[in-house]
Design an enzyme around this catalytic site. Structure first.
Site, PDB file in Angstrom:
ATOM      1  N   ASP A  13       0.812  -1.223   0.000  1.00 24.37           N
ATOM      2  CA  ASP A  13       0.000   0.000   0.000  1.00 24.37           C
ATOM      3  C   ASP A  13       0.845   1.272   0.000  1.00 24.37           C
ATOM      4  OD1 ASP A  13      -2.339  -1.618   0.208  1.00 24.37           O
ATOM      5  OD2 ASP A  13      -1.922  -1.839   2.339  1.00 24.37           O
ATOM      6  N   LYS A  16       2.099   2.097  -5.109  1.00 23.21           N
ATOM      7  CA  LYS A  16       2.806   1.589  -6.298  1.00 23.21           C
ATOM      8  C   LYS A  16       1.976   1.786  -7.559  1.00 23.21           C
ATOM      9  CE  LYS A  16       2.991  -2.463  -4.358  1.00 23.21           C
ATOM     10  NZ  LYS A  16       2.501  -2.162  -3.006  1.00 23.21           N
ATOM     11  N   GLY A  17       0.645   1.649  -7.396  1.00 20.97           N
ATOM     12  CA  GLY A  17      -0.251   1.748  -8.552  1.00 20.97           C
ATOM     13  C   GLY A  17      -0.045   3.058  -9.299  1.00 20.97           C
ATOM     14  N   ALA A  39      -3.484  -8.462  -4.080  1.00 28.01           N
ATOM     15  CA  ALA A  39      -2.931  -7.132  -4.313  1.00 28.01           C
ATOM     16  C   ALA A  39      -4.087  -6.216  -4.693  1.00 28.01           C
ATOM     17  CB  ALA A  39      -1.919  -7.187  -5.441  1.00 28.01           C
ATOM     18  N   GLY A  40      -3.894  -4.930  -4.552  1.00 24.97           N
ATOM     19  CA  GLY A  40      -4.970  -4.037  -4.974  1.00 24.97           C
ATOM     20  C   GLY A  40      -4.434  -2.671  -5.304  1.00 24.97           C
ATOM     21  N   HIS A  41      -4.474  -2.322  -6.567  1.00 21.32           N
ATOM     22  CA  HIS A  41      -4.062  -0.986  -6.959  1.00 21.32           C
ATOM     23  C   HIS A  41      -5.306  -0.171  -7.244  1.00 21.32           C
ATOM     24  CE1 HIS A  41       0.003  -1.966  -7.183  1.00 21.32           C
ATOM     25  NE2 HIS A  41       0.017  -2.518  -8.368  1.00 21.32           N
ATOM     26  N   ARG A 143       4.016 -29.498  -5.164  1.00 25.81           N
ATOM     27  CA  ARG A 143       3.916 -30.074  -6.514  1.00 25.81           C
ATOM     28  C   ARG A 143       2.567 -30.713  -6.798  1.00 25.81           C
ATOM     29  NH1 ARG A 143       9.666 -32.383  -5.292  1.00 25.81           N
ATOM     30  NH2 ARG A 143       8.644 -32.260  -3.293  1.00 25.81           N
ATOM     31  N   GLN A 222       2.337  -6.312  -3.049  1.00 25.23           N
ATOM     32  CA  GLN A 222       2.605  -6.244  -1.602  1.00 25.23           C
ATOM     33  C   GLN A 222       3.856  -5.389  -1.371  1.00 25.23           C
ATOM     34  OE1 GLN A 222       2.029  -9.853  -2.698  1.00 25.23           O
ATOM     35  NE2 GLN A 222      -0.076  -9.199  -2.587  1.00 25.23           N
TER      36      GLN A 222
END
Ligand code: GDP
Length: 444
Positions: A13, A16-17, A39-41, A143, A222
């Site tokens: 937070d 970055k967006g 994630a959330g922009h 795996r 993140q």
């Protein structure tokens, strides 16, 4: 053209967006390398407001190609929902959105597993977004996971069977609903059909584009302090959000990377559990939360807020080879008379400037502050460094000295025009001809 990694230096937070959106005109490709729809922009684009969780914000620039790298875990339903939103707003994605065939599919039922585990942990809960990211990475490491390239394979059911059995056990013991193997396989086939136009060997594509001279921006989700290996374990995410993840998570060699830009918020926030040495559980913390609008894009949860922690950020800068910083949300500090910044941790009467490995030590650490004078003037919209109040400039320079990195971008508001760009040889070299396009985007 250059290859640049842009990542957060705190616990996410950092804004970055906005920074990635701003730099997009200088790059041909934006690639994500880890995480999922946790994630959330929030990106403003003209009058529109987009909350993107999986698809890089570069998709809003019509000339930009976007890659969801192999290091990601992708919930097909979440992906389709973003695709629908973009298409409904007239954003054309055809031919410029690519998903790695090696990326893992985040089965929606992983979310139920995630939630059941957090419930069982009670007070020790990690504070995950409960979207199934952890279980998806676990199955990848053991795996047992299903990858994008497996969705269409003839032996899909055989691959799903052991995974389904394991998850069913866990869900039953948590008294959660268990979908049948058949319905799971049917979902996979349906997703495969809609995903097909996007799934590709993105590692090979990226390498080919680079060979043609194209530049890519690798976008971390993140923040560095949530990195699985280097973050505040166990209160971390399940992937490598640090710079190394850009190579393993997209299939490009470390030698291809030309630089790393760290996004640093002028104060600190954290969502969920885990140590936070400079946290303010008082009215100043509340002031930062309100003025900085620190409520999660993905979850709506109020974020914990506190002063800038230069011990943790210096650690993050070194870890990622950060030469350049984008300092965001400077405007949030505008009204304050004094601004403490943490320059050391006092643990059992010893002061250290190094980041302890154990979260327990961090929990006990007392911040050692240096107090800088506030500027108590508006910073929003300063386009030149010299337009900033003198004390705000001092704050920026102090951060540069402590972190041994240049602050090239100063953000003073959510909009593009609220950005100050500081050019030097490093930035000119990385952005090349794209620098003038970035400058135009800022000046409108
Ligand atoms: P990300 O996950 O790092 O992209 O950060 P978020 O998108 O969750 O949070 C950033 C929020 O802060 C968004 O709502 C942005 O519009 C906003 N934002 C970004 N930069 C600034 C800034 O310099 N000042 C202010 N006041 N808000 C900003």
């Amino acid at each position: 053209m250059s290859q640049l990694i842009v990542l957060g230096l705190q616990w996410g937070d950092e804004g970055k967006g906005k920074i990635v959106d701003l730099l997009c005109p200088a790059f041909d490709v934006v690639a994500r390398y880890q995480g999922g729809h946790n994630a959330g922009h929030t990106v403003r684009f003209g009058d529109r407001h987009f909350a993107l969780h999986l698809i890089p914000s570069g998709i809003l620039h019509e000339q930009t190609r976007c890659v969801l790298g192999n290091g990601m875990v992708i919930n097909p339903e979440a992906f389709f929902s973003e695709l629908d939103d973009l298409e409904a707003s007239g954003v054309e994605v055809e031919g410029r959105l690519f998903i790695s065939e090696r990326a893992h599919v985040l089965l929606p039922l992983y979310a139920a597993v995630d939630q059941a585990r957090e419930r069982q942990l009670g007070e020790q809960a990690i504070g995950t977004t409960s979207r199934g990211i952890g279980p998806a990475y676990e199955n990848r490491a053991s795996r047992a996971g299903i990858r994008m390239c497996d969705l269409r394979s003839d032996d899909l059911e055989a691959r799903l069977r052991p995974l389904h059995a394991r998850l069913a056990n866990e869900l039953r013991s948590a008294e959660a609903e268990v979908p049948s193997l058949e319905s799971l396989a049917a979902d996979c086939r349906e997703w495969a059909a809609r995903l097909e136009p996007y799934v590709a060997d993105t590692g090979a594509l990226l390498q080919a584009w680079m060979a043609e001279g194209k530049g890519a921006l690798f976008e971390g989700a993140q923040g560095a302090l949530l990195d699985l290996d280097h973050g505040t374990y166990p209160f971390v995410t399940s992937s490598n959000s640090t710079a190394g993840g850009a190579c393993t998570g997209t299939g490009i060699p470390p030698t291809a990377i030309d630089g790393v830009m760290g996004v640093l918020k002028a104060y600190t926030s954290r969502v969920g559990g885990g140590p936070f040495v400079t946290e303010l559980e008082d009215e100043t913390g509340e002031f930062l939360r309100r003025r900085g609008n620190e409520f999660g894009t993905t979850t709506g949860r109020p974020r914990r807020c506190g002063w800038l922690d230069l011990v943790a950020s210096r650690y993050a800068c070194r870890l990622n080879g950060v030469a350049s910083i984008a300092l965001t949300k400077l405007d949030v500090l505008d009204e304050l008379a004094e601004i403490p910044v943490c320059v050391g941790y006092r643990i059992d009467d010893q002061v250290t400037c190094e980041m302890p490995a154990r979260s327990e030590d961090l929990e006990r650490a007392e911040p050692v502050y240096e107090v800088l004078p506030g500027w108590q003037e508006e910073t929003a919209g300063a386009l030149e460094f010299d337009d900033l109040p003198e004390r705000a400039r001092r704050y920026v320079q102090y951060v540069e000295e402590r972190l041994d990195a240049a602050v090239h971008i100063i953000s003073t508001g959510p909009r593009r025009e609220e950005t100050c760009l500081r050019r030097d040889g490093w930035l000119d070299g990385i952005l090349g001809e794209g620098l003038s396009r970035v400058a135009t985007a800022i000046r409108g």
